[in-house]
Design a protein around this motif. Sequence first.
Motif, PDB file in Angstrom:
ATOM      1  N   GLN A 207       0.858  -1.182   0.000  1.00  0.00           N
ATOM      2  CA  GLN A 207       0.000   0.000   0.000  1.00  0.00           C
ATOM      3  C   GLN A 207       0.892   1.228   0.000  1.00  0.00           C
ATOM      4  N   LEU A 208       0.709   2.099  -0.976  1.00  0.00           N
ATOM      5  CA  LEU A 208       1.568   3.264  -1.147  1.00  0.00           C
ATOM      6  C   LEU A 208       1.157   4.439  -0.272  1.00  0.00           C
ATOM      7  N   GLN A 209      -0.113   4.498   0.106  1.00  0.00           N
ATOM      8  CA  GLN A 209      -0.638   5.574   0.937  1.00  0.00           C
ATOM      9  C   GLN A 209      -1.981   5.119   1.489  1.00  0.00           C
ATOM     10  N   PRO A 210      -2.533   5.830   2.453  1.00  0.00           N
ATOM     11  CA  PRO A 210      -3.848   5.437   2.978  1.00  0.00           C
ATOM     12  C   PRO A 210      -4.882   5.361   1.866  1.00  0.00           C
ATOM     13  N   ILE A 211      -5.735   4.365   1.942  1.00  0.00           N
ATOM     14  CA  ILE A 211      -6.749   4.148   0.913  1.00  0.00           C
ATOM     15  C   ILE A 211      -7.923   5.102   1.151  1.00  0.00           C
ATOM     16  N   PRO A 212      -8.179   6.036   0.229  1.00  0.00           N
ATOM     17  CA  PRO A 212      -9.289   6.985   0.429  1.00  0.00           C
ATOM     18  C   PRO A 212     -10.635   6.326   0.138  1.00  0.00           C
ATOM     19  N   ALA A 213     -11.670   6.830   0.780  1.00  0.00           N
ATOM     20  CA  ALA A 213     -13.015   6.287   0.559  1.00  0.00           C
ATOM     21  C   ALA A 213     -13.543   6.648  -0.823  1.00  0.00           C
ATOM     22  N   ASP A 214     -13.199   7.835  -1.312  1.00  0.00           N
ATOM     23  CA  ASP A 214     -13.708   8.305  -2.603  1.00  0.00           C
ATOM     24  C   ASP A 214     -12.541   8.932  -3.375  1.00  0.00           C
ATOM     25  N   PRO A 215     -11.676   8.098  -3.968  1.00  0.00           N
ATOM     26  CA  PRO A 215     -10.418   8.622  -4.518  1.00  0.00           C
ATOM     27  C   PRO A 215     -10.590   9.384  -5.824  1.00  0.00           C
ATOM     28  N   GLU A 216      -9.751  10.396  -5.989  1.00  0.00           N
ATOM     29  CA  GLU A 216      -9.628  11.061  -7.275  1.00  0.00           C
ATOM     30  C   GLU A 216      -8.754  10.194  -8.174  1.00  0.00           C
ATOM     31  N   PRO A 217      -8.989  10.198  -9.486  1.00  0.00           N
ATOM     32  CA  PRO A 217      -8.138   9.404 -10.380  1.00  0.00           C
ATOM     33  C   PRO A 217      -6.683   9.860 -10.308  1.00  0.00           C
ATOM     34  N   PRO A 218      -5.731   8.937 -10.425  1.00  0.00           N
ATOM     35  CA  PRO A 218      -4.322   9.340 -10.468  1.00  0.00           C
ATOM     36  C   PRO A 218      -4.053  10.268 -11.649  1.00  0.00           C
ATOM     37  N   VAL A 219      -3.075  11.135 -11.465  1.00  0.00           N
ATOM     38  CA  VAL A 219      -2.725  12.099 -12.509  1.00  0.00           C
ATOM     39  C   VAL A 219      -1.436  11.654 -13.196  1.00  0.00           C
TER      40      VAL A 219
END
Length: 198
Positions: free
Chosen positions: A162-174
């Motif tokens: 896991q690279l970072q905390p898993i968000p509940a509603d993630p924005e798409p990677p840029v």
Amino acid sequence: MDAQIRMATELDAEQMLAIYAPVVRETVISFEHEPPSLPEFRDRVRSTLKRMPWLVCDNDGEIAGYAYASPFRTRAGYRWTCELTIYVHPGYRRCGIGRALYTSLFQCLALQGYCVAVAAITIPNPASVALHESMGMQRIGTYEKVGYKHGQWLDDGVWQVQLQPIPADPEPPVPWRQAAASARWHDALGAGLPHLKV
């Protein structure tokens, strides 16, 4: 070692292919049977860099190793997960190159918005397993006899981090170039440097 970790360019392709080609010819680490041509390898670098980071450890003009990320799968629901690839020049093994590259790559990927990274390792490969597990990656399974090379059927072990905390509603990677506009990008690229053994 007066080294830096930086983004790769197509001009690095020849040196990176010199690292990769013997792996293809002489080992089962890569499931390719023939090394790519230099133009094909340049195309791979160019294609990857459209969106994903490809890092090199540059020791005064000599490429000591490289690492990059690629999409895990193409369907939209997988977009927060990426797959890792890393190779180190034989003359620079046990110099912290792999750990340095992965440390920087993980931070760059997190800045882009990726949450999970996976890596497939042809088994057995104790050096690669040790590197990935030293980076906090955990083995989550095995694809049994999924490849055939040099007269043998081969298993792929699968590792995940896991690279970072898993968000509940993630924005798409840029794309990495967008993330590189952040002041934190320079720090992410340099994050692995303390792991290099001079």
